[in-house]
Design a protein around this motif. Sequence first.
Motif, PDB file in Angstrom:
ATOM      1  N   THR A 231       2.736   9.367  -2.535  1.00  0.00           N
ATOM      2  CA  THR A 231       1.926  10.103  -4.163  1.00  0.00           C
ATOM      3  C   THR A 231       3.112  10.905  -5.072  1.00  0.00           C
ATOM      4  O   THR A 231       3.204  10.208  -6.368  1.00  0.00           O
ATOM      5  N   ASN A 232       4.473  11.403  -5.059  1.00  0.00           N
ATOM      6  CA  ASN A 232       5.263  12.018  -5.486  1.00  0.00           C
ATOM      7  C   ASN A 232       6.528  11.838  -5.072  1.00  0.00           C
ATOM      8  O   ASN A 232       7.759  12.331  -6.004  1.00  0.00           O
ATOM      9  N   THR A 233       6.623  10.299  -4.154  1.00  0.00           N
ATOM     10  CA  THR A 233       8.123   9.910  -3.482  1.00  0.00           C
ATOM     11  C   THR A 233       8.546   9.287  -5.184  1.00  0.00           C
ATOM     12  O   THR A 233       7.810   8.531  -5.445  1.00  0.00           O
ATOM     13  N   HIS A 234       9.634   9.664  -4.838  1.00  0.00           N
ATOM     14  CA  HIS A 234      10.622   8.431  -6.150  1.00  0.00           C
ATOM     15  C   HIS A 234      12.272   7.910  -5.495  1.00  0.00           C
ATOM     16  O   HIS A 234      12.872   7.298  -5.540  1.00  0.00           O
ATOM     17  N   THR A 235      12.161   7.836  -4.117  1.00  0.00           N
ATOM     18  CA  THR A 235      13.007   7.366  -3.161  1.00  0.00           C
ATOM     19  C   THR A 235      13.011   5.880  -3.697  1.00  0.00           C
ATOM     20  O   THR A 235      11.943   5.251  -3.468  1.00  0.00           O
ATOM     21  N   GLU A 236      14.241   5.339  -3.864  1.00  0.00           N
ATOM     22  CA  GLU A 236      13.873   3.854  -3.968  1.00  0.00           C
ATOM     23  C   GLU A 236      13.444   3.213  -2.858  1.00  0.00           C
ATOM     24  O   GLU A 236      14.531   3.339  -1.958  1.00  0.00           O
ATOM     25  N   GLY A 237      13.539   1.664  -2.591  1.00  0.00           N
ATOM     26  CA  GLY A 237      13.020   0.904  -1.457  1.00  0.00           C
ATOM     27  C   GLY A 237      11.838  -0.048  -2.141  1.00  0.00           C
ATOM     28  O   GLY A 237      11.175  -0.402  -2.880  1.00  0.00           O
ATOM     29  N   VAL A 238      11.351  -0.650  -0.620  1.00  0.00           N
ATOM     30  CA  VAL A 238      10.332  -1.561  -0.828  1.00  0.00           C
ATOM     31  C   VAL A 238       9.316  -0.944   0.414  1.00  0.00           C
ATOM     32  O   VAL A 238       9.359   0.340   1.141  1.00  0.00           O
ATOM     33  N   TYR A 239       8.100  -0.695  -0.474  1.00  0.00           N
ATOM     34  CA  TYR A 239       6.601  -0.284   0.521  1.00  0.00           C
ATOM     35  C   TYR A 239       6.661  -1.596   1.426  1.00  0.00           C
ATOM     36  O   TYR A 239       5.720  -2.469   0.272  1.00  0.00           O
ATOM     37  N   THR A 240       5.802  -1.000   2.762  1.00  0.00           N
ATOM     38  CA  THR A 240       5.257  -2.632   3.251  1.00  0.00           C
ATOM     39  C   THR A 240       3.838  -1.944   3.442  1.00  0.00           C
ATOM     40  O   THR A 240       3.518  -0.502   3.640  1.00  0.00           O
ATOM     41  N   CYS A 241       3.576  -2.935   4.042  1.00  0.00           N
ATOM     42  CA  CYS A 241       2.034  -2.597   4.483  1.00  0.00           C
ATOM     43  C   CYS A 241       2.051  -1.384   6.076  1.00  0.00           C
ATOM     44  O   CYS A 241       2.766  -2.492   7.390  1.00  0.00           O
ATOM     45  N   ARG A 242       1.151  -0.830   6.256  1.00  0.00           N
ATOM     46  CA  ARG A 242       1.593   0.152   7.519  1.00  0.00           C
ATOM     47  C   ARG A 242       1.260  -0.797   8.432  1.00  0.00           C
ATOM     48  O   ARG A 242       2.182  -0.444  10.053  1.00  0.00           O
ATOM     49  N   ALA A 243      -0.154  -1.865   8.294  1.00  0.00           N
ATOM     50  CA  ALA A 243      -0.611  -2.331   9.242  1.00  0.00           C
ATOM     51  C   ALA A 243       0.349  -3.873  10.049  1.00  0.00           C
ATOM     52  O   ALA A 243       0.307  -3.722  10.807  1.00  0.00           O
ATOM     53  N   CYS A 244       1.260  -4.227   9.526  1.00  0.00           N
ATOM     54  CA  CYS A 244       1.813  -5.355   9.291  1.00  0.00           C
ATOM     55  C   CYS A 244       2.825  -5.675   8.980  1.00  0.00           C
ATOM     56  O   CYS A 244       4.014  -6.723   9.383  1.00  0.00           O
ATOM     57  N   GLY A 245       3.251  -4.907   8.037  1.00  0.00           N
ATOM     58  CA  GLY A 245       4.908  -4.860   7.949  1.00  0.00           C
ATOM     59  C   GLY A 245       5.212  -5.569   6.945  1.00  0.00           C
ATOM     60  O   GLY A 245       6.147  -5.805   5.640  1.00  0.00           O
ATOM     61  N   ALA A 246       4.249  -6.872   6.000  1.00  0.00           N
ATOM     62  CA  ALA A 246       4.476  -7.417   4.592  1.00  0.00           C
ATOM     63  C   ALA A 246       4.742  -6.613   3.874  1.00  0.00           C
ATOM     64  O   ALA A 246       4.233  -5.358   3.887  1.00  0.00           O
ATOM     65  N   GLU A 247       5.531  -7.357   2.913  1.00  0.00           N
ATOM     66  CA  GLU A 247       6.305  -6.339   1.652  1.00  0.00           C
ATOM     67  C   GLU A 247       5.233  -6.660   0.826  1.00  0.00           C
ATOM     68  O   GLU A 247       4.521  -7.394   0.088  1.00  0.00           O
TER      69      GLU A 247
END
Length: 141
Positions: free
Chosen positions: A44-60
């Motif tokens: 919710t309050n994260t500002h880390t740079e990166g990519v968010y993937t699906c927790r179920a399958c790993g898709a970007e």
Amino acid sequence: MPLDELPPPKVELSDDDWRARLTPEEFAVLRRAGTERPGVGEYTNTHTEGVYTCRACGAELFRSTEKFDSHCGWPSFFDPSHSDAVILRPDDSLGMRRVEVLCASCHSHLGHVFSGEGYPTPTDQRYCINSISLRLVPAED
């Protein structure tokens, strides 16, 4: 649109296989369209740079460059990482019209998208996504 009208998922598992892969809380949100409580999600309050993937399958799904602070209690993004990362479908549950966001790869529930709320974003959209539906892959230094 009902699930049977969606394009076929790239990742398709039985409920038993999903239960083995996910925690009970993850299963409830990702596979049963639940919602985590506002303000409790790890991103919710994260500002880390990166990519968010699906927790179920790993898709970007989303990139940190499209994340913004909407102060709604869930991570918010103004656009998916690419045009075919998510599927949108009408959701008339809870007595209101919303637009559900699904992972295009495995059809897991991610959250909802809202438009026209006046957010200062390039798309005027807020993808309100459950933290528990995501996994952040931090950018390499």
